[in-house]
Scaffold this active site. Sequence first.
Site, PDB file in Angstrom:
ATOM      1  N   ASP A 191       5.152  -8.924   8.728  1.00  0.00           N
ATOM      2  CA  ASP A 191       5.055 -10.366   9.021  1.00  0.00           C
ATOM      3  C   ASP A 191       5.806 -11.160   7.948  1.00  0.00           C
ATOM      4  O   ASP A 191       6.496 -12.138   8.241  1.00  0.00           O
ATOM      5  CB  ASP A 191       3.598 -10.835   9.031  1.00  0.00           C
ATOM      6  CG  ASP A 191       2.967 -10.767  10.423  1.00  0.00           C
ATOM      7  OD1 ASP A 191       3.360  -9.875  11.202  1.00  0.00           O
ATOM      8  OD2 ASP A 191       2.093 -11.602  10.718  1.00  0.00           O
TER       9      ASP A 191
ATOM     10  N   TYR B 229      -6.347   1.930   9.775  1.00  0.00           N
ATOM     11  CA  TYR B 229      -6.594   1.460  11.140  1.00  0.00           C
ATOM     12  C   TYR B 229      -7.417   2.470  11.936  1.00  0.00           C
ATOM     13  O   TYR B 229      -8.108   2.111  12.873  1.00  0.00           O
ATOM     14  CB  TYR B 229      -5.265   1.236  11.879  1.00  0.00           C
ATOM     15  CG  TYR B 229      -4.655  -0.130  11.699  1.00  0.00           C
ATOM     16  CD1 TYR B 229      -4.381  -0.633  10.430  1.00  0.00           C
ATOM     17  CD2 TYR B 229      -4.328  -0.918  12.801  1.00  0.00           C
ATOM     18  CE1 TYR B 229      -3.797  -1.875  10.277  1.00  0.00           C
ATOM     19  CE2 TYR B 229      -3.746  -2.163  12.653  1.00  0.00           C
ATOM     20  CZ  TYR B 229      -3.480  -2.641  11.384  1.00  0.00           C
ATOM     21  OH  TYR B 229      -2.907  -3.867  11.247  1.00  0.00           O
TER      22      TYR B 229
ATOM     23  N   ASP C  34       2.045  -4.806  -3.942  1.00  0.00           N
ATOM     24  CA  ASP C  34       1.987  -6.186  -4.464  1.00  0.00           C
ATOM     25  C   ASP C  34       3.366  -6.610  -4.964  1.00  0.00           C
ATOM     26  O   ASP C  34       3.842  -7.720  -4.683  1.00  0.00           O
ATOM     27  CB  ASP C  34       0.906  -6.328  -5.551  1.00  0.00           C
ATOM     28  CG  ASP C  34       0.981  -5.270  -6.643  1.00  0.00           C
ATOM     29  OD1 ASP C  34       1.717  -4.268  -6.469  1.00  0.00           O
ATOM     30  OD2 ASP C  34       0.307  -5.432  -7.686  1.00  0.00           O
TER      31      ASP C  34
ATOM     32  N   LYS D 219       0.378   2.007  -2.944  1.00  0.00           N
ATOM     33  CA  LYS D 219      -0.451   1.465  -4.027  1.00  0.00           C
ATOM     34  C   LYS D 219      -0.942   2.650  -4.847  1.00  0.00           C
ATOM     35  O   LYS D 219      -2.142   2.865  -5.049  1.00  0.00           O
ATOM     36  CB  LYS D 219      -1.598   0.629  -3.421  1.00  0.00           C
ATOM     37  CG  LYS D 219      -2.401  -0.166  -4.406  1.00  0.00           C
ATOM     38  CD  LYS D 219      -1.657  -1.334  -5.037  1.00  0.00           C
ATOM     39  CE  LYS D 219      -2.485  -1.956  -6.142  1.00  0.00           C
ATOM     40  NZ  LYS D 219      -1.735  -2.937  -6.965  1.00  0.00           N
TER      41      LYS D 219
ATOM     42  N   ASP E  86       1.841  -3.596   8.349  1.00  0.00           N
ATOM     43  CA  ASP E  86       1.431  -4.762   9.148  1.00  0.00           C
ATOM     44  C   ASP E  86       1.695  -6.043   8.353  1.00  0.00           C
ATOM     45  O   ASP E  86       2.287  -6.996   8.856  1.00  0.00           O
ATOM     46  CB  ASP E  86      -0.063  -4.637   9.486  1.00  0.00           C
ATOM     47  CG  ASP E  86      -0.558  -5.823  10.293  1.00  0.00           C
ATOM     48  OD1 ASP E  86       0.126  -6.204  11.260  1.00  0.00           O
ATOM     49  OD2 ASP E  86      -1.623  -6.385   9.949  1.00  0.00           O
TER      50      ASP E  86
HETATM   51  C1  IPM Z   1       0.992  -5.933  14.881  1.00  0.00           C
HETATM   52  C2  IPM Z   1      -0.294  -6.669  15.177  1.00  0.00           C
HETATM   53  C3  IPM Z   1      -1.366  -5.653  15.520  1.00  0.00           C
HETATM   54  C4  IPM Z   1      -1.576  -4.762  14.310  1.00  0.00           C
HETATM   55  C5  IPM Z   1      -2.721  -6.264  15.976  1.00  0.00           C
HETATM   56  C6  IPM Z   1      -2.538  -7.193  17.162  1.00  0.00           C
HETATM   57  C7  IPM Z   1      -3.748  -5.220  16.276  1.00  0.00           C
HETATM   58  O1  IPM Z   1      -0.646  -7.486  14.115  1.00  0.00           O
HETATM   59  O2  IPM Z   1       1.474  -5.212  15.764  1.00  0.00           O
HETATM   60  O3  IPM Z   1       1.510  -6.088  13.783  1.00  0.00           O
HETATM   61  O4  IPM Z   1      -2.331  -5.124  13.387  1.00  0.00           O
HETATM   62  O5  IPM Z   1      -0.968  -3.694  14.266  1.00  0.00           O
HETATM   63 MG    MG Z   2       0.811  -7.575  12.564  1.00  0.00          MG
END
Ligand code: IPM
Ligand code: MG
Length: 361
Positions: free
Chosen positions: A252, A142, A224, A192, A248
Amino acid sequence: MRTHKIVLLPGDGIGPEITEATTPILEFVSAKYDFNIEFKTKLIGGSAIEAFDNPLPDETLQACKSSDAVLLAAIGNPKFDELPRESRPESGLLKLRSGLNLFANIRPVKIFPSLISASTLKPEIVEKVDLIVVRELTGGIYFGKPKGRISSEEGERAFNTMSYSSVEIDRIAKIAFELAKDRKGKVCSIDKANVLDVSQLWRDRVNEIQLAFRGIELTHQYVDNAAMQLVRKPDQFDVILTGNLFGDIISDEAAMITGSIGMLPSASLSSDGPGMFEPVHGSAPDIANKNLANPIAMILSASMMLRIALKEFKAAQDIEDAIDNVLAQGYRTKDLASDNSNPLGCKEMGKKILENLSLIK
Ligand code: IPM
Ligand code: MG
């Protein structure tokens, strides 16, 4: 009377709606437990671009720096996708994370018993899930340099750099091991290392740090495999430790185990300054201003803030109990509801939680 200075960053999309559902809840617990909350609302992301042409105005950053904690709702508006990267809403969030040195992002994933059937996975797979993702937040790909787009002989080329120093790895690894002490005592580090040098350093440092945490069990998984294990047997995990990009993605995926990403709060912490608390979900522009959003991740982020940053443990517990009660009584927002039920809107869910909160002794 104790006073806590909070900066509110409603941001974009559903952000303002879920913030409006949350502040009355904070006001209620502050009155009940006799403390003051001084709110300052500031702009960030798309809303700050509209007002100041800057996704992180200096005024916002300064206010956050001098606060006790920051409560952020959501950032992102596809309207600005054509702007140069530096000027887009997400850059505001990344600059804020880096400006406050919020290197440790903590994302707890716990299943609410009344929501087991809302998960897309089978009940027996998800019922025992109780894990935390510890994501490094101010390094990795990032923020790595060099990065950019150049023209080359083969046409245009774009690149980013995934880089970590041992200092960055050590400090986030320590956070994961510390957290594991008060939990099931297991850390799984995700990398990885079969392909990436940066991951090999990550793995070497995590092994080294573990020597100071003898009681804690450490395992490693390639990212993975980890993505697969999370849907195969998610209850094998206690504390997941990983870098920025893998964290990240994995967080999710982990969030969805609970039935909806609309349920998950997070804390982003530095070693000394104010922390920031925010839902894991994004700004969901498709449902913004329709009173369809689930405010629970935001309300849980507020309770995480009360617990971790403000040490208002009873207030935090009340909020969590009220959410448990509302869910157990069968109330759902659209993201959690089965097709033929009659879900609550964002506002109504906020009010329901407030109503339940006032019944707690
Ligand atoms: C998160 C989000 C952020 C990230 C975005 C909005 C920049 O997806 O906090 O997980 O990628 O960190
Ligand atoms: Mg995110």
